[in-house]
Write a protein that holds these residues in place. Structure first.
Motif, short mmCIF file in Angstrom:
data_model
loop_
_atom_site.label_atom_id
_atom_site.label_comp_id
_atom_site.label_asym_id
_atom_site.label_seq_id
_atom_site.Cartn_x
_atom_site.Cartn_y
_atom_site.Cartn_z
N SER A 1 -6.66 -14.04 -1.42
CA SER A 1 -5.38 -13.65 -0.63
C SER A 1 -4.26 -13.15 -1.39
CB SER A 1 -5.06 -15.18 -0.04
OG SER A 1 -4.91 -16.08 -0.81
N GLU A 2 -4.42 -13.46 -2.94
CA GLU A 2 -3.40 -13.17 -3.71
C GLU A 2 -3.24 -11.64 -3.87
OE1 GLU A 2 -0.24 -13.53 -6.32
OE2 GLU A 2 -1.16 -14.94 -5.17
N ILE A 3 -4.23 -10.93 -3.50
CA ILE A 3 -4.29 -9.39 -3.46
C ILE A 3 -3.24 -8.76 -2.46
CG2 ILE A 3 -5.64 -7.42 -2.87
CD1 ILE A 3 -8.10 -8.69 -3.76
N ARG A 4 -2.74 -9.55 -1.29
CA ARG A 4 -1.72 -9.29 -0.45
C ARG A 4 -0.50 -9.10 -1.26
NH1 ARG A 4 -3.70 -12.73 4.57
NH2 ARG A 4 -6.22 -12.25 4.43
N TYR B 1 -2.79 0.57 3.27
CA TYR B 1 -2.43 0.96 1.94
C TYR B 1 -3.75 0.71 1.17
CZ TYR B 1 2.39 0.45 3.67
OH TYR B 1 3.51 0.70 4.51
N ILE B 2 -4.52 1.53 1.23
CA ILE B 2 -5.83 1.51 0.62
C ILE B 2 -5.73 1.52 -1.10
CG2 ILE B 2 -7.96 2.52 0.15
CD1 ILE B 2 -7.89 3.52 3.06
N GLU B 3 -4.82 2.61 -1.57
CA GLU B 3 -4.71 2.57 -2.94
C GLU B 3 -4.10 1.32 -3.42
OE1 GLU B 3 -2.46 5.92 -4.06
OE2 GLU B 3 -4.28 7.27 -4.22
N GLU B 4 -3.03 0.69 -2.59
CA GLU B 4 -2.06 -0.22 -3.24
C GLU B 4 -3.37 -1.56 -3.24
OE1 GLU B 4 0.68 2.51 -1.68
OE2 GLU B 4 -1.42 1.79 -0.93
N TYR B 5 -4.24 -1.86 -2.17
CA TYR B 5 -4.88 -2.90 -2.40
C TYR B 5 -6.22 -2.65 -3.57
CZ TYR B 5 -3.09 -5.76 1.58
OH TYR B 5 -2.40 -6.22 2.58
N LEU B 6 -6.52 -1.55 -3.70
CA LEU B 6 -7.60 -1.25 -4.62
C LEU B 6 -6.71 -1.54 -5.99
CD1 LEU B 6 -9.23 2.08 -3.47
CD2 LEU B 6 -10.12 -0.35 -3.63
N ILE B 7 -5.46 -1.35 -6.29
CA ILE B 7 -4.89 -1.65 -7.47
C ILE B 7 -4.73 -3.09 -7.45
CG2 ILE B 7 -2.58 -1.53 -8.75
CD1 ILE B 7 -2.26 1.39 -7.23
N PRO C 1 -2.41 -20.38 -0.82
CA PRO C 1 -2.72 -19.02 -0.57
C PRO C 1 -1.80 -18.19 0.13
CG PRO C 1 -4.43 -20.40 -0.30
CD PRO C 1 -3.29 -21.37 -0.26
N SER C 2 -1.61 -16.81 -0.09
CA SER C 2 -0.78 -15.99 0.46
C SER C 2 -1.02 -16.06 2.06
CB SER C 2 -0.66 -14.47 0.13
OG SER C 2 -0.09 -13.54 0.98
N HIS C 3 0.28 -16.08 2.90
CA HIS C 3 -0.15 -15.95 4.32
C HIS C 3 0.83 -14.57 4.79
CE1 HIS C 3 -1.03 -20.10 4.85
NE2 HIS C 3 0.09 -20.43 4.19
N ILE C 4 0.72 -13.40 3.96
CA ILE C 4 1.04 -12.15 4.37
C ILE C 4 -0.13 -11.62 4.93
CG2 ILE C 4 1.47 -10.01 3.39
CD1 ILE C 4 2.76 -11.54 1.01
N PRO C 5 0.29 -10.89 6.14
CA PRO C 5 -1.00 -10.29 6.99
C PRO C 5 -1.66 -9.16 6.10
CG PRO C 5 1.06 -10.42 8.20
CD PRO C 5 1.46 -10.90 6.88
N ASP C 6 -2.93 -9.08 6.36
CA ASP C 6 -3.83 -8.02 5.51
C ASP C 6 -3.52 -6.82 6.22
OD1 ASP C 6 -5.55 -6.25 4.90
OD2 ASP C 6 -7.15 -7.96 4.69
N MET C 7 -2.96 -5.87 5.07
CA MET C 7 -2.55 -4.42 5.43
C MET C 7 -3.25 -3.26 4.97
SD MET C 7 1.61 -5.08 4.94
CE MET C 7 1.63 -5.39 3.32
N SER C 8 -4.51 -3.80 4.30
CA SER C 8 -5.47 -3.00 3.61
C SER C 8 -5.57 -1.58 4.14
CB SER C 8 -6.69 -3.69 2.94
OG SER C 8 -7.36 -4.15 4.17
N ASP C 9 -5.73 -1.54 5.53
CA ASP C 9 -6.41 -0.35 5.99
C ASP C 9 -5.20 0.77 5.93
OD1 ASP C 9 -8.47 -1.65 6.94
OD2 ASP C 9 -7.62 -1.97 8.88
#
Length: 286
Positions: free
Chosen positions: A152-155, A127-133, A117-125
């Protein structure tokens, strides 16, 4: 609209010539079964169509098909098409190369039982559009490729869109005129005892692909935000060695091109270098 086959990939996928002198990838169950170049396609069987409306998009497709299965390529086109249609999200053309490469790498590791799984920190707050995509993209990947990558691959997917985002249509840019940074960066990696090995070859090669399209990104480098700087500091804390090498790379690029990498691009470099060093057994190079 008359659709004539230019190339058959499998029973369900083909490239077609359109009446408008354009080309497109078409996908549908049995759409190309028992057909060959020059045959007509029943448009009623088309489930997905991806237009190749520029010379660059056609070049990118044939570049991808040398090394990446058509099902992965069409999955990439479907995700990018979703971003454009649902969010009017403009991306630079190189995303077709880098995202296809990433998806294929994740697919292979999943099938071989080596996926982590990805260990990249969550940046969804931020980059909302990018995380929805990316969320929709993950569903498309799992459905099309018959796998089950974790959320976690969403990140990872979001980072590709964050990195490739542009405020203008760059589809007409000629990437053949780009500056080749790969030799310069390879020199820096060697100076830090980082080499391409059997264990890290997948990540190393992906980094080289990323560099091939650096010129296009430098021409559209966005300004940093406070969040970008905060995120860079977090990465520097967690991966000081990889951050140091990424900054060496950034300095060399500035000397060669006169443009400094922004925090988003620097972050991408840190992640690439960290993965390469981890797979080589160097952990965080210090």
């Amino acid at each position: 609209m008359q659709l004539t086959i230019k190339q058959v990939f499998n029973n369900n996928t083909a490239i077609v010539d359109l009446d408008t002198d354009q080309q497109a990838i078409v996908r549908g169950k049995g759409i190309a079964f028992n057909k060959s170049k020059g045959a007509a396609i029943d448009s009623a069987k088309i489930e997905k169509i991806f237009y190749l409306d520029t010379i660059n998009s056609q070049k990118n497709l044939y570049f991808l098909l040398k090394d990446i299965p058509i099902d992965v390529v069409t999955t990439t086109y479907e995700i990018v098409d979703y971003a454009k249609k649902h969010f009017n999200y403009l991306v630079q053309d190189y995303i077709y190369i880098t995202l296809s490469d990433h998806i294929y790498g994740a697919y292979k590791r999943y099938m071989e039982g080596d996926y982590t799984p990805s260990h990249i920190p969550d940046m969804s707050d931020n980059y909302i559009e990018e995380y929805l995509i990316a969320s929709a993209g993950l569903n498309i990947i799992n459905q099309n490729l018959k796998i089950d990558l974790p959320s976690s691959e969403i990140r990872n997917l979001a980072l590709h869109f964050i990195n490739a985002h542009t405020s203008e249509d760059t589809s007409t840019l000629d990437v053949s005129k780009k500056i080749d940074f790969t030799k310069l960066i390879k020199k820096i990696l060697i100076q830090n005892n980082i080499f391409r090995t059997k264990s890290n070859s997948n990540y190393y090669d992906r980094f080289m692909v990323h560099l091939q399209y650096l010129e296009q990104r430098l021409n559209n480098m966005s300004a940093d935000t406070k969040f970008d700087r905060k995120f860079e500091l977090e990465m520097e804390r967690d991966y000081p060695g990889s951050t140091s090498i990424a900054k060496q790379v950034s300095a060399e690029i500035k000397n060669a091109r006169g443009v400094e990498l922004n925090n988003k691009e620097l972050l991408y470099f840190i992640i690439h270098i960290q993965r390469i060093t981890q797979e080589a057994g160097l952990n965080d190079a210090r």
